[in-house]
Design an enzyme around this catalytic site. Structure first.
Site, mmCIF file in Angstrom:
data_model
loop_
_atom_site.group_PDB
_atom_site.id
_atom_site.type_symbol
_atom_site.label_atom_id
_atom_site.label_comp_id
_atom_site.label_asym_id
_atom_site.label_seq_id
_atom_site.Cartn_x
_atom_site.Cartn_y
_atom_site.Cartn_z
ATOM 1 C CG ASP A 1 -5.081 2.174 0.629
ATOM 2 O OD1 ASP A 1 -4.016 1.874 1.200
ATOM 3 O OD2 ASP A 1 -5.992 1.355 0.396
ATOM 4 C CG MET B 1 -11.356 2.715 1.377
ATOM 5 S SD MET B 1 -9.850 2.711 2.364
ATOM 6 C CE MET B 1 -8.635 2.941 1.068
ATOM 7 N N GLY C 1 1.320 -1.883 4.180
ATOM 8 C CA GLY C 1 1.948 -0.568 4.020
ATOM 9 C C GLY C 1 3.051 -0.420 5.055
ATOM 10 C CG MET D 1 -11.468 -3.414 4.400
ATOM 11 S SD MET D 1 -9.919 -3.011 3.606
ATOM 12 C CE MET D 1 -9.198 -1.921 4.817
ATOM 13 N N GLY E 1 -9.224 3.703 6.532
ATOM 14 C CA GLY E 1 -8.997 5.137 6.706
ATOM 15 C C GLY E 1 -7.548 5.480 6.969
ATOM 16 C CG PHE E 2 -6.213 6.745 9.545
ATOM 17 C CD1 PHE E 2 -7.557 6.679 9.920
ATOM 18 C CD2 PHE E 2 -5.665 7.975 9.221
ATOM 19 C CE1 PHE E 2 -8.336 7.833 9.987
ATOM 20 C CE2 PHE E 2 -6.436 9.138 9.289
ATOM 21 C CZ PHE E 2 -7.767 9.057 9.681
ATOM 22 N N GLY E 3 -3.266 3.925 7.641
ATOM 23 C CA GLY E 3 -2.266 2.863 7.744
ATOM 24 C C GLY E 3 -1.824 2.749 9.196
ATOM 25 C CG ASP F 1 -6.089 -3.267 2.753
ATOM 26 O OD1 ASP F 1 -6.762 -2.514 2.013
ATOM 27 O OD2 ASP F 1 -5.080 -2.898 3.363
ATOM 28 N N GLY F 2 -4.695 -4.615 5.934
ATOM 29 C CA GLY F 2 -4.751 -3.830 7.170
ATOM 30 C C GLY F 2 -4.046 -4.514 8.328
ATOM 31 N N GLY F 3 -2.952 -3.922 8.792
ATOM 32 C CA GLY F 3 -2.266 -4.433 9.988
ATOM 33 C C GLY F 3 -1.514 -5.729 9.772
ATOM 34 C CG HIS G 1 -9.092 -0.206 -0.971
ATOM 35 N ND1 HIS G 1 -8.574 -0.356 0.298
ATOM 36 C CD2 HIS G 1 -10.441 -0.332 -0.847
ATOM 37 C CE1 HIS G 1 -9.576 -0.571 1.150
ATOM 38 N NE2 HIS G 1 -10.705 -0.558 0.476
ATOM 39 C CB SER H 1 -0.879 0.007 1.258
ATOM 40 O OG SER H 1 -1.343 1.320 1.481
ATOM 41 C CG MET I 1 -8.562 6.740 1.939
ATOM 42 S SD MET I 1 -7.652 6.781 3.510
ATOM 43 C CE MET I 1 -6.908 5.148 3.468
ATOM 44 C CG HIS J 1 -3.612 -1.754 -1.786
ATOM 45 N ND1 HIS J 1 -4.655 -2.586 -2.145
ATOM 46 C CD2 HIS J 1 -4.093 -0.964 -0.799
ATOM 47 C CE1 HIS J 1 -5.718 -2.309 -1.395
ATOM 48 N NE2 HIS J 1 -5.394 -1.335 -0.572
HETATM 49 C C1 DX5 Z 1 -6.548 1.341 5.170
HETATM 50 C C2 DX5 Z 1 -6.033 0.917 3.806
HETATM 51 C C3 DX5 Z 1 -4.946 -0.119 3.909
HETATM 52 C C4 DX5 Z 1 -3.740 0.381 4.710
HETATM 53 C C5 DX5 Z 1 -2.779 -0.750 4.935
HETATM 54 O O1 DX5 Z 1 -7.744 2.046 4.996
HETATM 55 O O2 DX5 Z 1 -7.056 0.368 3.019
HETATM 56 O O3 DX5 Z 1 -4.533 -0.495 2.601
HETATM 57 O O4 DX5 Z 1 -3.103 1.410 4.002
HETATM 58 O O5 DX5 Z 1 -1.723 -0.210 5.670
HETATM 59 P P1 DX5 Z 1 -1.072 -1.005 6.896
HETATM 60 O O6 DX5 Z 1 -0.396 -2.215 6.278
HETATM 61 O O7 DX5 Z 1 -0.114 -0.031 7.467
HETATM 62 O O8 DX5 Z 1 -2.182 -1.385 7.816
HETATM 63 ZN ZN ZN Z 2 -6.423 -0.541 1.127
#
Ligand code: DX5
Ligand code: ZN
Length: 219
Positions: free
Chosen positions: A36, A69, A198, A138, A143-145, A176-178, A67, A9, A38, A34
């Protein structure tokens, strides 16, 4: 042996150097990029849109895994398709008619992804599973990395994997996420074949993206 693909990401990349960062990811063995998107409405954050994606398009041959959002999403599908997206992933809550939006993405010969938030049930997309190329699960609230992985999502991945097997569906399962070095194996074992990351890719091992991508591909 299942091939694991990595879709870094760029939300965690250096936004002042996005072209170079994407080339660094390609050289580092990424399979997709990827992106993102937003809008500050569907999620409480604002990132990039079609003009930037268009500028980034010539920096790599890798598929752009976009992606969205954003909501309402339907009227923007054309812009992202023309900007160079290869996979367009939308959230069911962001369109009045998911079927129509899926068809609209297809009109541009793009791959169709549908994304499920942690508290969105698989059954709302049951009728669409045979017509889509990717389900983006998800494992954080979008919303955030840099957020923490939600372990309950593993059961959802397993449930989706058995639905896919029972019906011989072909969609990819992307999570996707964490995602980090201590949870990625359980995500793969649950049935994912594409991992989005990310923070782990850009921050671990002093930002050695090649090393971090390699680790996430090792099961
Ligand atoms: C969150 C995004 C994810 C995020 C992943 O809304 O859709 O793609 O950027 O980042 P990490 O790997 O840091 O959770
Ligand atoms: Zn994403």
């Amino acid at each position: 042996m299942k091939k694991i693909k990595i879709s870094p990401s760029i939300l965690s990349a250096d936004f002042s150097q996005l072209g170079n960062e994407i080339q660094r990811l390609e050289k580092g063995g990424a399979d997709l990029i990827h992106i993102d998107v937003m809008d500050g409405h569907f999620v409480p954050n604002l990132t990039i849109g079609p003009p930037i994606i268009k500028k980034l398009r010539n920096h790599t041959k890798l598929p752009f895994d976009v992606h969205l959002m954003i909501s309402p999403v339907h009227k923007y599908i054309k812009d992202f398709a023309e900007a160079g997206a290869d996979i367009i992933t939308i959230h069911p809550e962001a369109t009045k008619d998911l079927n129509n939006s899926i068809k609209h993405i297809r009109e541009f010969n793009k791959k169709v992804g549908v994304s499920l938030n942690p508290d969105t049930n698989i059954n709302i997309i049951n009728d669409h599973l045979k017509q889509i190329d990717l389900v983006l699960i998800m494992s954080v609230y979008p919303g955030f990395g840099g957020q923490k992985f939600i372990p309950d999502v593993l059961n959802k991945i397993k449930e989706l994997t058995s639905i896919k097997k029972d019906n011989n569906y072909k969609f990819d399962i992307e999570v996707d996420g964490g995602i980090n070095f201590s949870n990625y194996k359980s995500v793969i074992e649950a049935g994912a074949n594409i991992l989005v990351s990310g923070t782990t890719i850009f921050k671990e091992n002093q930002g050695d993206v090649k090393k971090n991508i390699k680790i996430l591909k090792t099961i």
